[in-house]
Scaffold this motif. Sequence first.
Motif, PDB file in Angstrom:
ATOM      1  N   GLU A 161       0.848  -1.200   0.000  1.00 35.18           N
ATOM      2  CA  GLU A 161       0.000   0.000   0.000  1.00 35.18           C
ATOM      3  C   GLU A 161       0.881   1.246   0.000  1.00 35.18           C
ATOM      4  O   GLU A 161       1.897   1.267   0.719  1.00 35.18           O
ATOM      5  CB  GLU A 161      -0.879   0.041   1.255  1.00 35.18           C
ATOM      6  N   GLU A 162       0.458   2.250  -0.760  1.00 38.63           N
ATOM      7  CA  GLU A 162       1.247   3.489  -0.789  1.00 38.63           C
ATOM      8  C   GLU A 162       0.940   4.342   0.424  1.00 38.63           C
ATOM      9  O   GLU A 162      -0.202   4.455   0.859  1.00 38.63           O
ATOM     10  CB  GLU A 162       0.971   4.286  -2.066  1.00 38.63           C
ATOM     11  N   VAL A 163       2.003   4.923   0.981  1.00 38.27           N
ATOM     12  CA  VAL A 163       1.872   5.867   2.098  1.00 38.27           C
ATOM     13  C   VAL A 163       2.732   7.084   1.768  1.00 38.27           C
ATOM     14  O   VAL A 163       3.517   7.059   0.821  1.00 38.27           O
ATOM     15  CB  VAL A 163       2.344   5.248   3.435  1.00 38.27           C
ATOM     16  N   ASP A 164       2.572   8.148   2.561  1.00 42.09           N
ATOM     17  CA  ASP A 164       3.442   9.310   2.352  1.00 42.09           C
ATOM     18  C   ASP A 164       3.617  10.040   3.674  1.00 42.09           C
ATOM     19  O   ASP A 164       2.815   9.872   4.615  1.00 42.09           O
ATOM     20  CB  ASP A 164       2.838  10.252   1.301  1.00 42.09           C
ATOM     21  N   PHE A 165       4.686  10.836   3.746  1.00 41.72           N
ATOM     22  CA  PHE A 165       5.047  11.550   4.968  1.00 41.72           C
ATOM     23  C   PHE A 165       5.573  12.930   4.576  1.00 41.72           C
ATOM     24  O   PHE A 165       5.967  13.123   3.431  1.00 41.72           O
ATOM     25  CB  PHE A 165       6.166  10.798   5.717  1.00 41.72           C
ATOM     26  N   PRO A 166       5.621  13.862   5.544  1.00 43.09           N
ATOM     27  CA  PRO A 166       6.194  15.181   5.212  1.00 43.09           C
ATOM     28  C   PRO A 166       7.695  15.060   4.929  1.00 43.09           C
ATOM     29  O   PRO A 166       8.379  14.239   5.547  1.00 43.09           O
ATOM     30  CB  PRO A 166       5.966  16.004   6.481  1.00 43.09           C
ATOM     31  N   VAL A 167       8.193  15.862   4.015  1.00 38.13           N
ATOM     32  CA  VAL A 167       9.651  15.929   3.811  1.00 38.13           C
ATOM     33  C   VAL A 167      10.284  16.552   5.050  1.00 38.13           C
ATOM     34  O   VAL A 167      11.397  16.226   5.444  1.00 38.13           O
ATOM     35  CB  VAL A 167       9.983  16.771   2.562  1.00 38.13           C
ATOM     36  N   LEU A 168       9.494  17.442   5.698  1.00 43.37           N
ATOM     37  CA  LEU A 168      10.004  18.119   6.910  1.00 43.37           C
ATOM     38  C   LEU A 168       9.679  17.243   8.125  1.00 43.37           C
ATOM     39  O   LEU A 168       8.525  16.822   8.297  1.00 43.37           O
ATOM     40  CB  LEU A 168       9.310  19.471   7.047  1.00 43.37           C
ATOM     41  N   GLU A 169      10.677  16.933   8.934  1.00 39.75           N
ATOM     42  CA  GLU A 169      10.440  16.093  10.111  1.00 39.75           C
ATOM     43  C   GLU A 169      11.135  16.715  11.320  1.00 39.75           C
ATOM     44  O   GLU A 169      12.016  17.567  11.175  1.00 39.75           O
ATOM     45  CB  GLU A 169      11.016  14.684   9.879  1.00 39.75           C
ATOM     46  N   SER A 170      10.740  16.242  12.501  1.00 43.91           N
ATOM     47  CA  SER A 170      11.442  16.672  13.702  1.00 43.91           C
ATOM     48  C   SER A 170      12.873  16.119  13.668  1.00 43.91           C
ATOM     49  O   SER A 170      13.090  14.941  13.342  1.00 43.91           O
ATOM     50  CB  SER A 170      10.716  16.127  14.946  1.00 43.91           C
ATOM     51  N   GLU A 171      13.808  16.956  14.026  1.00 49.21           N
ATOM     52  CA  GLU A 171      15.216  16.537  14.048  1.00 49.21           C
ATOM     53  C   GLU A 171      15.401  15.341  14.985  1.00 49.21           C
ATOM     54  O   GLU A 171      16.219  14.451  14.727  1.00 49.21           O
ATOM     55  CB  GLU A 171      16.094  17.709  14.504  1.00 49.21           C
ATOM     56  N   ALA A 172      14.607  15.288  16.044  1.00 49.05           N
ATOM     57  CA  ALA A 172      14.763  14.240  17.065  1.00 49.05           C
ATOM     58  C   ALA A 172      14.637  12.839  16.481  1.00 49.05           C
ATOM     59  O   ALA A 172      15.239  11.885  16.979  1.00 49.05           O
ATOM     60  CB  ALA A 172      13.714  14.437  18.158  1.00 49.05           C
ATOM     61  N   LEU A 173      13.891  12.737  15.390  1.00 49.95           N
ATOM     62  CA  LEU A 173      13.656  11.416  14.770  1.00 49.95           C
ATOM     63  C   LEU A 173      14.956  10.820  14.223  1.00 49.95           C
ATOM     64  O   LEU A 173      15.047   9.608  14.015  1.00 49.95           O
ATOM     65  CB  LEU A 173      12.649  11.613  13.634  1.00 49.95           C
ATOM     66  N   PHE A 174      15.937  11.677  14.005  1.00 50.06           N
ATOM     67  CA  PHE A 174      17.163  11.208  13.322  1.00 50.06           C
ATOM     68  C   PHE A 174      18.409  11.364  14.174  1.00 50.06           C
ATOM     69  O   PHE A 174      19.522  11.173  13.683  1.00 50.06           O
ATOM     70  CB  PHE A 174      17.322  11.959  11.980  1.00 50.06           C
ATOM     71  N   ILE A 175      18.219  11.740  15.436  1.00 46.71           N
ATOM     72  CA  ILE A 175      19.405  11.851  16.302  1.00 46.71           C
ATOM     73  C   ILE A 175      19.696  10.455  16.846  1.00 46.71           C
ATOM     74  O   ILE A 175      18.893   9.878  17.588  1.00 46.71           O
ATOM     75  CB  ILE A 175      19.146  12.825  17.477  1.00 46.71           C
ATOM     76  N   ARG A 176      20.814   9.883  16.413  1.00 48.45           N
ATOM     77  CA  ARG A 176      21.151   8.520  16.844  1.00 48.45           C
ATOM     78  C   ARG A 176      22.655   8.455  17.123  1.00 48.45           C
ATOM     79  O   ARG A 176      23.427   9.176  16.473  1.00 48.45           O
ATOM     80  CB  ARG A 176      20.863   7.452  15.763  1.00 48.45           C
ATOM     81  N   LYS A 177      23.017   7.578  18.031  1.00 47.79           N
ATOM     82  CA  LYS A 177      24.460   7.358  18.249  1.00 47.79           C
ATOM     83  C   LYS A 177      24.957   6.496  17.082  1.00 47.79           C
ATOM     84  O   LYS A 177      24.168   5.956  16.312  1.00 47.79           O
ATOM     85  CB  LYS A 177      24.669   6.615  19.578  1.00 47.79           C
ATOM     86  N   GLY A 178      26.267   6.377  16.962  1.00 49.90           N
ATOM     87  CA  GLY A 178      26.797   5.453  15.961  1.00 49.90           C
ATOM     88  C   GLY A 178      27.552   6.149  14.856  1.00 49.90           C
ATOM     89  O   GLY A 178      28.233   5.522  14.061  1.00 49.90           O
ATOM     90  N   GLY A 179      27.441   7.472  14.791  1.00 48.86           N
ATOM     91  CA  GLY A 179      28.293   8.221  13.844  1.00 48.86           C
ATOM     92  C   GLY A 179      28.004   7.953  12.387  1.00 48.86           C
ATOM     93  O   GLY A 179      28.892   8.030  11.541  1.00 48.86           O
ATOM     94  N   GLU A 180      26.731   7.637  12.064  1.00 49.28           N
ATOM     95  CA  GLU A 180      26.450   7.385  10.640  1.00 49.28           C
ATOM     96  C   GLU A 180      26.623   8.649   9.823  1.00 49.28           C
ATOM     97  O   GLU A 180      26.331   9.756  10.306  1.00 49.28           O
ATOM     98  CB  GLU A 180      24.985   6.941  10.490  1.00 49.28           C
ATOM     99  N   GLU A 181      27.037   8.453   8.578  1.00 48.89           N
ATOM    100  CA  GLU A 181      27.175   9.608   7.686  1.00 48.89           C
ATOM    101  C   GLU A 181      25.837  10.347   7.576  1.00 48.89           C
ATOM    102  O   GLU A 181      25.768  11.571   7.629  1.00 48.89           O
ATOM    103  CB  GLU A 181      27.605   9.102   6.293  1.00 48.89           C
ATOM    104  N   ILE A 182      24.771   9.579   7.512  1.00 57.67           N
ATOM    105  CA  ILE A 182      23.446  10.159   7.237  1.00 57.67           C
ATOM    106  C   ILE A 182      23.010  11.107   8.359  1.00 57.67           C
ATOM    107  O   ILE A 182      22.348  12.115   8.132  1.00 57.67           O
ATOM    108  CB  ILE A 182      22.406   9.037   7.038  1.00 57.67           C
ATOM    109  N   THR A 183      23.446  10.806   9.603  1.00 61.03           N
ATOM    110  CA  THR A 183      23.023  11.703  10.692  1.00 61.03           C
ATOM    111  C   THR A 183      24.043  12.812  10.908  1.00 61.03           C
ATOM    112  O   THR A 183      23.798  13.761  11.626  1.00 61.03           O
ATOM    113  CB  THR A 183      22.866  10.904  12.016  1.00 61.03           C
ATOM    114  N   GLN A 184      25.203  12.674  10.270  1.00 61.51           N
ATOM    115  CA  GLN A 184      26.172  13.772  10.371  1.00 61.51           C
ATOM    116  C   GLN A 184      25.981  14.788   9.254  1.00 61.51           C
ATOM    117  O   GLN A 184      26.653  15.805   9.221  1.00 61.51           O
ATOM    118  CB  GLN A 184      27.600  13.185  10.325  1.00 61.51           C
TER     119      GLN A 184
END
Length: 448
Positions: free
Chosen positions: A63-86
């Motif tokens: 099933e197709e779903v969609d979300f805002p391009v704009l999100e809370s920063e908190a959703l992506f704050i993670r430990k581990g030093g990934e490039e994507i969160t840096q």
Amino acid sequence: TATQDDARQPKTDEDTAVPAATERSLIDVNPPRGTRDFPPEDMRLRNWLFRNFREVSSLMSFEEVDFPVLESEALFIRKGGEEITQQLYNFEDKGGRRVVLRPEITPSLARLVIKQGKSASLPLKWFTIGQCWRYERMTRGRRREHYQWNMDIIGLPKVRAEAELIHAIVLLFERVGITSSEVGIRISSRKVLQAVLQMHSIPEHLFAEVCVIVDKLGKVTREEIEKELMIAGVSFEAVKGIIEVLSIKSLSKLEEVLGSEGEAVTDLKSLFLLAEHYGYSQWINFDASVVRGLAYYTGVVFEAFDKEGKLRAICGGGRYDRLFSTFGSDNIPACGFGFGDAVILELLKEKGILPDLIRHVDDIVFPLDEELEGPASQIVSSLRQIGRSVDLIQDKRLKWVFKHAERINADRLILVGKSEWQSGAVRVKILATREEREVKVDELTSPS
Ligand SMILES: OCc1cccc(Br)n1
């Protein structure tokens, strides 16, 4: 050949010349750095690719779903030093909220599943195609945005979910003309690395960070990897053990090293057996060096790559069985992949198999006389009412109109001329046969 000379000669250039250049400064017509415009030709190609994404999703009952391009920063704050969160494209909005242009889709998807709670009956098979962003220093001149097709299965703990996702990827490749001799899908499991860390008594909390470091294999030097692992607190012996296991390219060899009982081996053997039943074994191979760069993967991971090794990964994904609990929710097993819009098109271009996406329109309507614009609009409206696409042309020479009809592959060119109109008719040219004849207006909409 027109029956009437075009009585409406557009003004000569002098009449319509742009006012003499004044002190005008042209705006910067380029899009922001790292972003792309999609003019018609590029948009046709993008729509073609997305249509294939959607059709495969539909074939698999997602099933197709969609979300805002704009999100809370908190959703992506993670430990581990990934490039994507840096490389978060993050900022503070006018309400003082910390927000981001999302760098990936999965956390938004998990957020919505949690928000829906019991109303979302598991398992869920969801897909979306969405733009994702990163703020990378333009030193490498890489893009800052791309579109990703995401397919996720939420609530299925067994590798039959991963087998379905890999089938989706294979179906997509087959639809766009890629073969298993050109592209392969490397598969492993993070449980391989987990087993090695356990063998060397490396604490669990280092697992995600070790995975992110090891994902750089092939991108940075082996010495750099070893150095980062040691800094992360991995013992020298464990580093050697990790590097050694990650070089394994066969499941039987892996079984020799890890034994047959561990989940890493049993999961992968089940997955490769299912692949045989699907009939896509020729697309996949075990490669212990595949870990993927996202910290939250916990099990099977996979990525597709061009066998000439010229491009970055075409798509990638894996199982993330702990993500929901890191958001404070009851835990829900899940797996998914992201498939970008750029590398696949680079690959098709490099292989010379980009589709030839021509324009097409059913009818072109052209009033030969200014006073016939009303009748022309009446004809246009009746044609569109029955679902025919119509390009109504104004202010052009007839010579231009003939060329335009060829250029956009019109089926019919309908010329509204004074003499024909007086007898309730128009001239119609069938582009395919070059046949030209007078047609009563109400015949235009009859199924011919
Ligand atoms: O796949 C990494 C990624 C994330 C966001 C934007 C771009 Br371009 N690339």
